[in-house]
Write a protein that holds these residues in place. Sequence first.
Motif, PDB file in Angstrom:
ATOM      1  N   PRO A  78       0.800  -1.230   0.000  1.00 43.83           N
ATOM      2  CA  PRO A  78       0.000   0.000   0.000  1.00 43.83           C
ATOM      3  C   PRO A  78       0.829   1.274   0.000  1.00 43.83           C
ATOM      4  O   PRO A  78       0.327   2.328  -0.387  1.00 43.83           O
ATOM      5  CB  PRO A  78      -0.813  -0.128   1.300  1.00 43.83           C
ATOM      6  CG  PRO A  78      -0.860  -1.587   1.585  1.00 43.83           C
ATOM      7  CD  PRO A  78       0.449  -2.131   1.115  1.00 43.83           C
ATOM      8  N   ALA A  79       2.084   1.194   0.415  1.00 44.10           N
ATOM      9  CA  ALA A  79       2.920   2.392   0.465  1.00 44.10           C
ATOM     10  C   ALA A  79       3.524   2.738  -0.892  1.00 44.10           C
ATOM     11  O   ALA A  79       4.175   3.766  -1.039  1.00 44.10           O
ATOM     12  CB  ALA A  79       4.050   2.197   1.481  1.00 44.10           C
ATOM     13  N   PHE A 226       1.909  -7.759   3.209  1.00 53.05           N
ATOM     14  CA  PHE A 226       0.752  -8.617   3.430  1.00 53.05           C
ATOM     15  C   PHE A 226       0.661  -8.918   4.912  1.00 53.05           C
ATOM     16  O   PHE A 226       1.623  -8.744   5.659  1.00 53.05           O
ATOM     17  CB  PHE A 226       0.875  -9.923   2.639  1.00 53.05           C
ATOM     18  CG  PHE A 226       2.176 -10.645   2.875  1.00 53.05           C
ATOM     19  CD1 PHE A 226       2.318 -11.522   3.939  1.00 53.05           C
ATOM     20  CD2 PHE A 226       3.275 -10.437   2.047  1.00 53.05           C
ATOM     21  CE1 PHE A 226       3.510 -12.175   4.176  1.00 53.05           C
ATOM     22  CE2 PHE A 226       4.471 -11.082   2.269  1.00 53.05           C
ATOM     23  CZ  PHE A 226       4.589 -11.956   3.336  1.00 53.05           C
ATOM     24  N   ASN A 227      -0.508  -9.354   5.343  1.00 54.80           N
ATOM     25  CA  ASN A 227      -0.706  -9.725   6.740  1.00 54.80           C
ATOM     26  C   ASN A 227      -0.825 -11.237   6.851  1.00 54.80           C
ATOM     27  O   ASN A 227      -1.294 -11.909   5.928  1.00 54.80           O
ATOM     28  CB  ASN A 227      -1.977  -9.069   7.293  1.00 54.80           C
ATOM     29  CG  ASN A 227      -1.878  -7.553   7.273  1.00 54.80           C
ATOM     30  OD1 ASN A 227      -0.885  -6.988   7.702  1.00 54.80           O
ATOM     31  ND2 ASN A 227      -2.908  -6.894   6.757  1.00 54.80           N
ATOM     32  N   VAL A 228      -0.420 -11.769   7.993  1.00 53.77           N
ATOM     33  CA  VAL A 228      -0.481 -13.212   8.226  1.00 53.77           C
ATOM     34  C   VAL A 228      -1.166 -13.470   9.559  1.00 53.77           C
ATOM     35  O   VAL A 228      -0.862 -12.820  10.559  1.00 53.77           O
ATOM     36  CB  VAL A 228       0.927 -13.857   8.249  1.00 53.77           C
ATOM     37  CG1 VAL A 228       0.821 -15.355   8.467  1.00 53.77           C
ATOM     38  CG2 VAL A 228       1.674 -13.564   6.955  1.00 53.77           C
ATOM     39  N   GLN A 262      -5.363  -8.604   1.450  1.00 54.73           N
ATOM     40  CA  GLN A 262      -3.964  -9.042   1.471  1.00 54.73           C
ATOM     41  C   GLN A 262      -3.647  -9.788   2.762  1.00 54.73           C
ATOM     42  O   GLN A 262      -2.617  -9.566   3.395  1.00 54.73           O
ATOM     43  CB  GLN A 262      -3.032  -7.839   1.301  1.00 54.73           C
ATOM     44  CG  GLN A 262      -3.169  -7.140  -0.038  1.00 54.73           C
ATOM     45  CD  GLN A 262      -2.677  -7.980  -1.194  1.00 54.73           C
ATOM     46  OE1 GLN A 262      -1.492  -8.271  -1.306  1.00 54.73           O
ATOM     47  NE2 GLN A 262      -3.571  -8.402  -2.069  1.00 54.73           N
ATOM     48  N   LEU A 263      -4.568 -10.668   3.159  1.00 54.66           N
ATOM     49  CA  LEU A 263      -4.408 -11.431   4.396  1.00 54.66           C
ATOM     50  C   LEU A 263      -4.236 -12.912   4.081  1.00 54.66           C
ATOM     51  O   LEU A 263      -5.056 -13.517   3.394  1.00 54.66           O
ATOM     52  CB  LEU A 263      -5.632 -11.253   5.296  1.00 54.66           C
ATOM     53  CG  LEU A 263      -5.668 -12.119   6.565  1.00 54.66           C
ATOM     54  CD1 LEU A 263      -4.502 -11.776   7.491  1.00 54.66           C
ATOM     55  CD2 LEU A 263      -6.995 -11.958   7.287  1.00 54.66           C
ATOM     56  N   LEU A 264      -3.150 -13.484   4.578  1.00 56.79           N
ATOM     57  CA  LEU A 264      -2.908 -14.919   4.485  1.00 56.79           C
ATOM     58  C   LEU A 264      -3.257 -15.537   5.835  1.00 56.79           C
ATOM     59  O   LEU A 264      -2.618 -15.240   6.842  1.00 56.79           O
ATOM     60  CB  LEU A 264      -1.440 -15.197   4.139  1.00 56.79           C
ATOM     61  CG  LEU A 264      -1.009 -16.660   4.137  1.00 56.79           C
ATOM     62  CD1 LEU A 264      -1.718 -17.429   3.035  1.00 56.79           C
ATOM     63  CD2 LEU A 264       0.494 -16.782   3.977  1.00 56.79           C
ATOM     64  N   GLU A 331       5.682 -10.280  10.767  1.00 55.11           N
ATOM     65  CA  GLU A 331       4.824 -10.211  11.950  1.00 55.11           C
ATOM     66  C   GLU A 331       3.552 -11.023  11.700  1.00 55.11           C
ATOM     67  O   GLU A 331       2.985 -10.991  10.609  1.00 55.11           O
ATOM     68  CB  GLU A 331       4.466  -8.761  12.264  1.00 55.11           C
ATOM     69  CG  GLU A 331       5.658  -7.931  12.708  1.00 55.11           C
ATOM     70  CD  GLU A 331       5.245  -6.533  13.122  1.00 55.11           C
ATOM     71  OE1 GLU A 331       4.028  -6.250  13.086  1.00 55.11           O
ATOM     72  OE2 GLU A 331       6.125  -5.733  13.481  1.00 55.11           O
ATOM     73  N   VAL A 332       3.115 -11.747  12.730  1.00 53.35           N
ATOM     74  CA  VAL A 332       1.978 -12.660  12.596  1.00 53.35           C
ATOM     75  C   VAL A 332       0.973 -12.406  13.705  1.00 53.35           C
ATOM     76  O   VAL A 332       1.348 -12.175  14.865  1.00 53.35           O
ATOM     77  CB  VAL A 332       2.447 -14.139  12.640  1.00 53.35           C
ATOM     78  CG1 VAL A 332       1.266 -15.080  12.583  1.00 53.35           C
ATOM     79  CG2 VAL A 332       3.404 -14.429  11.498  1.00 53.35           C
ATOM     80  N   ALA A 333      -0.301 -12.457  13.359  1.00 49.31           N
ATOM     81  CA  ALA A 333      -1.369 -12.392  14.362  1.00 49.31           C
ATOM     82  C   ALA A 333      -1.834 -13.815  14.657  1.00 49.31           C
ATOM     83  O   ALA A 333      -1.925 -14.649  13.759  1.00 49.31           O
ATOM     84  CB  ALA A 333      -2.529 -11.558  13.831  1.00 49.31           C
TER      85      ALA A 333
END
Length: 407
Positions: A78-79, A226-228, A262-264, A331-333
């Motif tokens: 996004p940047a 992306f987010n994980v 954009q979430l895995l 970084e992971v949630a």
Amino acid sequence: KATGGTRGAVLTRRGITLRVLLRDGLLEPARGVLSIYYLGKKFVGDLGVDGTITWQETGQVFNSPSAWATHCKRLVNPAKKSGCGWASVRYKGQKLDQYKAAWLRKHQPNAPPAEEVALCSPQSLASEGEEEEMPEDEEEEVTREGRAPVLEPAATKKPEERSKKQQCKSLAEPAGTDHGPLGKRLESKPRVPVRYCTLGTRDSARNPQTLVELTSFVAINKFQPFNVAISSNVLLLLDFHSHLTRSEVVGYLGGRWDTNTQLLTVLRAFPCRTRLGDAETASAVEEEVNHHWGGPYYHGNPGMESKIAPFWVMPPPEQRPNDYGIPMDVEVAYIQDGFLTNDVLQEMTLLVEFYKGAPDLVKFQELWSQDQTYLDKLKGSLASRTPKDQSFTHILEQIYSLLKLSS
């Protein structure tokens, strides 16, 4: 009058559009002939007879390579400020700016450099949607700035000095201890992870086992593209697998990718019930993995819980395809599951059966520390990954009992 042309104007590179290249036969309209490769993601587009680009995945239509490239790259990052379309979009595998250069050589061989030429015609084709492009130099920053400090050998690190960033392990965390698969201590030379900027381009002579330190996105002034998110059941299963043996373990992770967010999301773990490597080299490789990559029984870990450090190897920038990929700290949630699913329980049982009686099976009744057994260590590590529903505790106890019998 431009050399070789009849339009009465000298075009700069900016004035040359897809429509110009189509009209003069350098390109042909067709499905799937355009592509973009960016940070591991591939985009495919159709080239229309009018010079527009249709993105196959969504059917969206774009008036220029830059518009399409900027849109696609911002989905991943996004940047991202610009797409630099002519250097990013490929026609049948070749960058579009090469076709633009070919047009200039053919039609304007005596034209001065693009930056010195003004558009003489008010009917410039630049109005067809081809905006100015920013230089595609953002990817280059990785090799110039923001490096993490060089790591010391894992054997000399104090517990408080180790961090998630320094462990450099994948989601499927390799297991390890201070002993080889047969309990024999092997001597191995400590390896110091190298800085990415020292690697240079790909070299067949380089040791493929070279450790490369992780780089954080913050250090290179970027956002994680992306987010994980990963479920606690997945963590429980891979951590359980890692504790069973003194040898390295591997497995596959499966889940769902959401293009819009954009979430895995990692939802399943598939442990490999197999042995790695051949008999001649396996013990040396496993000892090296144990010693330098850590594992559930790494003595430098101050607590019982395993440290899981996901990373992603970012592809090299498009303008330097022969560079090595860049290992990035991710970084992971974590998602807390409400209950243990049947597939997780079945996999745990199958793993116990697979390693039963094996020479590298961990002896869970033996002491891991002064007052804790290896089984205590396993329970402590899995405690934070167990589901909210405590009714499954007795099932885990049954599996732990099987482990004690097996070892």
